[in-house]
Design a protein around this motif. Structure first.
Motif, PDB file in Angstrom:
ATOM      1  N   LYS A   2       0.811  -1.226   0.000  1.00 36.25           N
ATOM      2  CA  LYS A   2       0.000   0.000   0.000  1.00 36.25           C
ATOM      3  C   LYS A   2       0.850   1.284   0.000  1.00 36.25           C
ATOM      4  CE  LYS A   2      -3.752  -2.331   2.478  1.00 36.25           C
ATOM      5  NZ  LYS A   2      -4.524  -2.639   1.275  1.00 36.25           N
ATOM      6  N   THR A   3       2.002   1.236  -0.680  1.00 37.23           N
ATOM      7  CA  THR A   3       2.886   2.411  -0.697  1.00 37.23           C
ATOM      8  C   THR A   3       3.134   2.943  -2.099  1.00 37.23           C
ATOM      9  OG1 THR A   3       4.843   0.977  -0.773  1.00 37.23           O
ATOM     10  CG2 THR A   3       4.079   1.698   1.406  1.00 37.23           C
ATOM     11  N   THR A   4       2.355   2.487  -3.074  1.00 34.53           N
ATOM     12  CA  THR A   4       2.566   2.943  -4.447  1.00 34.53           C
ATOM     13  C   THR A   4       2.349   4.447  -4.553  1.00 34.53           C
ATOM     14  OG1 THR A   4       1.825   0.822  -5.306  1.00 34.53           O
ATOM     15  CG2 THR A   4       1.888   2.661  -6.845  1.00 34.53           C
ATOM     16  N   LYS A   5       3.310   5.133  -5.147  1.00 33.80           N
ATOM     17  CA  LYS A   5       3.226   6.571  -5.340  1.00 33.80           C
ATOM     18  C   LYS A   5       2.653   6.852  -6.731  1.00 33.80           C
ATOM     19  CE  LYS A   5       5.414   7.561  -1.463  1.00 33.80           C
ATOM     20  NZ  LYS A   5       4.785   8.305  -0.362  1.00 33.80           N
ATOM     21  N   GLN A   6       1.799   7.892  -6.846  1.00 36.38           N
ATOM     22  CA  GLN A   6       1.182   8.240  -8.120  1.00 36.38           C
ATOM     23  C   GLN A   6       1.179   9.754  -8.295  1.00 36.38           C
ATOM     24  OE1 GLN A   6      -2.363   5.911  -9.216  1.00 36.38           O
ATOM     25  NE2 GLN A   6      -2.289   4.974  -7.198  1.00 36.38           N
ATOM     26  N   TRP A   7       1.495  10.187  -9.533  1.00 36.36           N
ATOM     27  CA  TRP A   7       1.514  11.610  -9.831  1.00 36.36           C
ATOM     28  C   TRP A   7       0.863  11.856 -11.198  1.00 36.36           C
ATOM     29  CZ3 TRP A   7       5.758   8.920  -7.974  1.00 36.36           C
ATOM     30  CH2 TRP A   7       6.234   9.300  -6.716  1.00 36.36           C
ATOM     31  N   ALA A   8      -0.035  12.829 -11.266  1.00 35.83           N
ATOM     32  CA  ALA A   8      -0.648  13.258 -12.528  1.00 35.83           C
ATOM     33  C   ALA A   8       0.094  14.510 -12.980  1.00 35.83           C
ATOM     34  CB  ALA A   8      -2.124  13.552 -12.324  1.00 35.83           C
ATOM     35  N   ILE A   9       0.891  14.418 -14.055  1.00 31.51           N
ATOM     36  CA  ILE A   9       1.887  15.453 -14.349  1.00 31.51           C
ATOM     37  C   ILE A   9       1.612  16.256 -15.620  1.00 31.51           C
ATOM     38  CG2 ILE A   9       3.699  14.263 -13.070  1.00 31.51           C
ATOM     39  CD1 ILE A   9       4.744  13.213 -15.754  1.00 31.51           C
ATOM     40  N   ALA A  10       0.504  15.998 -16.305  1.00 33.81           N
ATOM     41  CA  ALA A  10       0.211  16.746 -17.531  1.00 33.81           C
ATOM     42  C   ALA A  10      -0.386  18.124 -17.187  1.00 33.81           C
ATOM     43  CB  ALA A  10      -0.757  15.949 -18.404  1.00 33.81           C
ATOM     44  N   PRO A  11      -0.379  19.056 -18.160  1.00 33.94           N
ATOM     45  CA  PRO A  11       0.173  18.927 -19.512  1.00 33.94           C
ATOM     46  C   PRO A  11       1.692  19.045 -19.536  1.00 33.94           C
ATOM     47  CG  PRO A  11      -0.772  21.112 -19.222  1.00 33.94           C
ATOM     48  CD  PRO A  11      -1.087  20.346 -17.968  1.00 33.94           C
ATOM     49  N   LEU A  12       2.304  18.335 -20.472  1.00 31.33           N
ATOM     50  CA  LEU A  12       3.758  18.305 -20.597  1.00 31.33           C
ATOM     51  C   LEU A  12       4.266  19.272 -21.655  1.00 31.33           C
ATOM     52  CD1 LEU A  12       4.172  14.417 -20.482  1.00 31.33           C
ATOM     53  CD2 LEU A  12       4.474  16.042 -18.600  1.00 31.33           C
ATOM     54  N   PHE A  13       3.365  19.965 -22.331  1.00 28.94           N
ATOM     55  CA  PHE A  13       3.734  20.885 -23.405  1.00 28.94           C
ATOM     56  C   PHE A  13       3.544  22.326 -22.928  1.00 28.94           C
ATOM     57  CE2 PHE A  13      -0.492  19.051 -23.909  1.00 28.94           C
ATOM     58  CZ  PHE A  13      -1.292  20.179 -23.745  1.00 28.94           C
ATOM     59  N   PRO A  14       4.159  23.298 -23.625  1.00 27.15           N
ATOM     60  CA  PRO A  14       3.970  24.698 -23.239  1.00 27.15           C
ATOM     61  C   PRO A  14       2.504  25.106 -23.386  1.00 27.15           C
ATOM     62  CG  PRO A  14       5.815  24.456 -24.761  1.00 27.15           C
ATOM     63  CD  PRO A  14       5.093  23.150 -24.754  1.00 27.15           C
ATOM     64  N   VAL A  15       1.947  25.752 -22.379  1.00 27.22           N
ATOM     65  CA  VAL A  15       0.542  26.151 -22.423  1.00 27.22           C
ATOM     66  C   VAL A  15       0.366  27.564 -22.957  1.00 27.22           C
ATOM     67  CG1 VAL A  15      -0.077  24.575 -20.566  1.00 27.22           C
ATOM     68  CG2 VAL A  15       0.504  26.946 -20.025  1.00 27.22           C
ATOM     69  N   THR A  16       1.467  28.294 -23.109  1.00 21.57           N
ATOM     70  CA  THR A  16       1.417  29.633 -23.700  1.00 21.57           C
ATOM     71  C   THR A  16       2.440  29.720 -24.819  1.00 21.57           C
ATOM     72  OG1 THR A  16       2.979  30.468 -22.048  1.00 21.57           O
ATOM     73  CG2 THR A  16       0.636  30.755 -21.583  1.00 21.57           C
ATOM     74  N   ALA A  17       2.185  30.594 -25.772  1.00 22.08           N
ATOM     75  CA  ALA A  17       3.074  30.739 -26.922  1.00 22.08           C
ATOM     76  C   ALA A  17       4.371  31.418 -26.511  1.00 22.08           C
ATOM     77  CB  ALA A  17       2.385  31.538 -28.022  1.00 22.08           C
ATOM     78  N   ASN A  18       5.418  31.127 -27.252  1.00 18.98           N
ATOM     79  CA  ASN A  18       6.733  31.721 -27.030  1.00 18.98           C
ATOM     80  C   ASN A  18       7.025  32.709 -28.148  1.00 18.98           C
ATOM     81  OD1 ASN A  18       9.742  31.970 -27.250  1.00 18.98           O
ATOM     82  ND2 ASN A  18       9.653  30.614 -25.473  1.00 18.98           N
ATOM     83  N   GLU A  19       7.685  33.791 -27.832  1.00 15.84           N
ATOM     84  CA  GLU A  19       7.988  34.806 -28.854  1.00 15.84           C
ATOM     85  C   GLU A  19       8.837  34.241 -29.986  1.00 15.84           C
ATOM     86  OE1 GLU A  19       9.802  38.129 -26.982  1.00 15.84           O
ATOM     87  OE2 GLU A  19       7.998  38.734 -25.879  1.00 15.84           O
ATOM     88  N   ASP A  20       9.572  33.164 -29.698  1.00 12.18           N
ATOM     89  CA  ASP A  20      10.457  32.591 -30.696  1.00 12.18           C
ATOM     90  C   ASP A  20       9.790  31.521 -31.547  1.00 12.18           C
ATOM     91  OD1 ASP A  20      12.558  34.185 -29.799  1.00 12.18           O
ATOM     92  OD2 ASP A  20      13.129  32.718 -28.264  1.00 12.18           O
ATOM     93  N   ASP A  21       8.493  31.296 -31.330  1.00 11.07           N
ATOM     94  CA  ASP A  21       7.786  30.284 -32.113  1.00 11.07           C
ATOM     95  C   ASP A  21       7.906  30.574 -33.604  1.00 11.07           C
ATOM     96  OD1 ASP A  21       7.008  29.044 -29.826  1.00 11.07           O
ATOM     97  OD2 ASP A  21       5.007  29.920 -29.781  1.00 11.07           O
ATOM     98  N   LYS A  22       8.140  29.514 -34.372  1.00 10.99           N
ATOM     99  CA  LYS A  22       8.299  29.667 -35.815  1.00 10.99           C
ATOM    100  C   LYS A  22       6.932  29.800 -36.486  1.00 10.99           C
ATOM    101  CE  LYS A  22      12.225  26.497 -35.510  1.00 10.99           C
ATOM    102  NZ  LYS A  22      12.714  25.167 -35.902  1.00 10.99           N
ATOM    103  N   THR A  23       6.938  30.406 -37.649  1.00 10.61           N
ATOM    104  CA  THR A  23       5.706  30.454 -38.442  1.00 10.61           C
ATOM    105  C   THR A  23       5.586  29.175 -39.249  1.00 10.61           C
ATOM    106  OG1 THR A  23       6.861  31.574 -40.255  1.00 10.61           O
ATOM    107  CG2 THR A  23       5.778  32.961 -38.588  1.00 10.61           C
ATOM    108  N   HIS A  24       4.410  28.917 -39.730  1.00 11.42           N
ATOM    109  CA  HIS A  24       4.148  27.722 -40.527  1.00 11.42           C
ATOM    110  C   HIS A  24       3.029  28.087 -41.499  1.00 11.42           C
ATOM    111  CE1 HIS A  24       2.629  23.648 -41.457  1.00 11.42           C
ATOM    112  NE2 HIS A  24       3.851  23.256 -41.184  1.00 11.42           N
ATOM    113  N   PRO A  25       3.015  27.525 -42.709  1.00  9.97           N
ATOM    114  CA  PRO A  25       1.963  27.862 -43.680  1.00  9.97           C
ATOM    115  C   PRO A  25       0.541  27.705 -43.141  1.00  9.97           C
ATOM    116  CG  PRO A  25       3.704  26.630 -44.764  1.00  9.97           C
ATOM    117  CD  PRO A  25       4.040  26.639 -43.294  1.00  9.97           C
TER     118      PRO A  25
END
Length: 476
Positions: free
Chosen positions: A248-271
Motif C-alpha cells: 500500500k505504498t505505491t506513489k502516483q503523480w498526474a503530471i500533464a500537460p507536458l507541453f507549453p501552455v502559452t506561446a513563445n515569442e520565438d515560435d516559428k511560423t508555418h503555412p
C-alpha cells in the motif's frame, strides 16, 4: 507552497541524480516521453533518452517540426540495436481499425531488454567530470516497456517509474470490466462502455500480459493527465490500487500537460498558421486523425463532401498512417474528390505535411477540433479551450470520446462507438460540424471547453505541483 530547489544548469557536473527515459515506439508515446524529458532537463538534471535508432530519429524529427516545442539540445540520445522488423503499409480497407501494420515494430521492442539492461548498468555506475558518481538512476519508462526495463531491479541505486500515456477514465473503465465491479458513473450507461475486445486486436492482450508481469517492479506511477480533467478517476484508481496493493505504498503523480501552455515569442511560423491568420476568431474547425489512422478512399470522399457542404471554414491535415519505420517508404498521397480543393479555396485548406498541432489549436481562429480522440490530442485541445467533434477509431480512443462528450461535455459526436463499422456519411459529418460550430449547443460546449482550459492552465501556473512533487521524491 514550499519552494522546491533543483540544480542549476551551471552545476550539472555536480549532479548525482541521472534520468533515463525509455519510450514505447509509437508516435504519441515517443512524443510525450520526449516532452517530459524536456521538463526534467529544464530543471537541471542530466536526461538520457533510449530507443531504437529509427525511433530516436523519428522523435527528434517531429519534435523539431513542432513550432511550439524546444529543440532537443541537452538530452542525450541512445540509439539501441533492434533486429530488423517488417514495416508494411497501413490497410485502409481492413475491417479492424487498430493499426495492425504497426504490430511488428511493437513486437520488436521486446528485444530491447538486453541493450537497456547494459545501459542501466553503465549509467548507474558512471562518474562525471567532477568525479561524482551517480547516486541514483531514475528510470522513467512507458508502461508498455515494463518487460524491457525489468533489470532495474538488480541495480542497487536505480528506481523505475512507469509512465502511462492514456486516460485514467479508460483505465478505470477497463479495471471495472476485469474486476466485475459496477461502473459508478451516472453520466454513462454501462452498456455504452467500450470493451477491451472491441478496441484492440487479440495479440495485444498477450503483450499487455507480458508487461503486467513486471509492473510491480515500478517504484511509482506517472500519468499523462491532470486533476481538472480526470480528478475523480485518479482518486477512484488510487483507491483500487491501494486496496489491491500488498504494501500500500505505491506513489502516483498526474503530471500533464507536458507541453507549453502559452506561446513563445520565438515560435516559428508555418503555412497553416499563416492561413489561419486570415480568418475570424473561432471560425475554423481543425480536422486531424493522428498518426495511426488510415481511411478508405470512400470515407475520405464522404469527409470531403461533409466539410464542403457544412459551409464552415476548415483546416484538414490529410496524411496516411505512419508505418513502423516512417523512413522506410514515402507516404501514400491520399486522393480527394475531383475539383474539391478548387471549390473550397479560401474557405478550406488541406495540408498533407506534418502540421504543428499545438500552434493550430492555440490559434484564435480555431473554434473546434474533429479528432480521433487520441489522448494526447484530447489534452492539447482541452488545454487550449477548443471543443471536439469526436470520431474514435481504436484503442483508448472510444473511452476518451465518451469522456469528452458524456462526462466533461466538451464535445459532440460525429459517430458513436456502436457505429464504428459503418461508412460515416457526408450528411452525418456535416451535421456534427454544424452542431459544434454553428449552434447553441456548440456554443455551450465551447464555453465549457474554454472554462476547463483556464483551469488546466492555472494548474501549470501554480507551479506544476505534481511534477515537482515527483522530482522532489525521486531525487530525495
Amino acid at each position: 507552497m514550499a519552494t522546491i530547489s533543483f540544480p542549476n544548469d551551471s552545476k550539472l557536473g555536480e549532479q548525482d541524480v541521472v534520468f533515463l527515459m525509455v519510450p514505447f515506439p509509437a508516435q504519441s508515446h515517443l512524443n510525450q516521453i520526449l516532452r517530459l524529458s524536456h521538463l526534467i532537463r529544464s530543471r537541471g538534471f542530466p536526461v538520457h533518452y533510449a530507443a531504437s535508432a529509427i525511433h530516436c530519429r523519428q522523435a527528434k524529427l517531429r519534435h523539431e517540426h513542432d513550432t511550439l516545442l524546444l529543440n532537443t539540445s541537452g538530452i542525450i540520445f541512445h540509439e539501441l540495436p533492434t533486429p530488423p522488423f517488417n514495416s508494411p503499409p497501413p490497410e485502409p480497407y481492413s475491417s479492424v481499425k487498430f493499426p495492425q501494420h504497426l504490430w511488428p515494430s511493437f513486437e520488436a521492442s521486446l528485444n530491447l531488454r538486453e541493450p537497456v539492461g547494459a545501459l542501466l548498468r553503465e549509467l548507474s555506475s558512471s562518474v562525471d567530470t567532477t568525479r561524482t558518481r551517480t547516486r541514483r538512476l531514475v528510470v522513467i519508462h512507458d508502461n508498455l516497456m515494463s518487460y524491457v526495463v525489468q533489470d532495474v531491479a538488480s541495480v542497487p541505486n536505480a528506481e523505475s517509474y512507469s509512465f502511462n500515456c492514456g486516460s485514467r477514465f479508460c483505465n478505470f473503465c477497463l479495471t471495472c470490466q476485469f474486476s466485475g465491479k459496477p461502473f459508478p458513473v451516472v453520466e454513462v450507461d454501462p452498456e455504452e462502455i467500450p470493451t477491451l475486445d472491441n478496441c484492440f486486436i487479440p495479440v495485444v492482450f498477450n503483450f499487455f500480459s507480458i508487461q503486467n508481469q513486471f509492473d510491480h517492479l515500478s517504484h511509482g506511477k506517472l500519468f499523462s493527465t491532470c486533476r481538472p480533467i480526470e480528478g475523480p478517476y485518479l482518486d477512484l484508481l488510487a483507491q483500487t490500487t491501494d486496496a489491491d496493493a500488498v504494501d500500500k505504498t505505491t506513489k502516483q503523480w498526474a503530471i500533464a500537460p507536458l507541453f507549453p501552455v502559452t506561446a513563445n515569442e520565438d515560435d516559428k511560423t508555418h503555412p497553416t498558421l499563416e492561413w489561419l491568420d486570415k480568418h475570424p476568431p473561432k471560425s475554423v474547425i481543425y480536422v486531424s486523425f493522428g498518426s495511426t489512422t488510415t481511411m478508405s478512399r470512400e470515407q475520405i470522399n464522404e469527409l470531403a463532401l461533409g466539410l464542403e457542404e457544412s459551409k464552415q471554414r476548415f483546416l484538414w491535415v490529410l496524411r496516411d498512417a505512419d508505418r513502423g519505420d516512417i523512413f522506410d517508404a514515402e507516404s501514400t498521397i491520399l486522393p480527394l474528390p475531383e475539383g474539391f480543393e478548387e471549390r473550397v479555396e479560401g474557405v478550406g485548406k488541406v495540408t498533407r505535411d506534418w502540421a504543428p498541432q499545438l500552434g493550430i489549436l492555440r490559434h484564435p481562429s480555431v473554434g473546434g477540433f474533429m479528432s480521433h480522440c487520441g489522448w494526447n490530442s484530447c489534452l492539447e485541445s482541452l488545454t487550449m479551450g477548443v471543443p471536439l467533434a469526436t470520431w474514435p477509431m481504436h484503442s483508448d480512443q472510444p473511452h476518451n470520446a465518451l469522456l469528452m462528450t458524456h462526462i466533461l461535455k466538451v464535445g459532440v459526436q460525429v459517430i458513436g462507438w456502436g457505429e464504428r463499422d459503418e461508412l460515416v456519411t457526408s450528411s452525418a459529418i456535416k451535421k456534427s460540424i454544424e452542431r459544434l460550430m454553428a449552434s447553441s449547443e456548440g456554443h455551450a460546449v465551447r464555453t465549457r471547453a474554454e472554462e476547463l482550459g483556464k483551469m488546466i492552465k492555472q494548474s501549470v501556473d501554480d507551479g506544476h505541483r505534481e511534477l515537482n512533487a515527483f522530482l522532489t521524491y525521486a531525487t530525495r
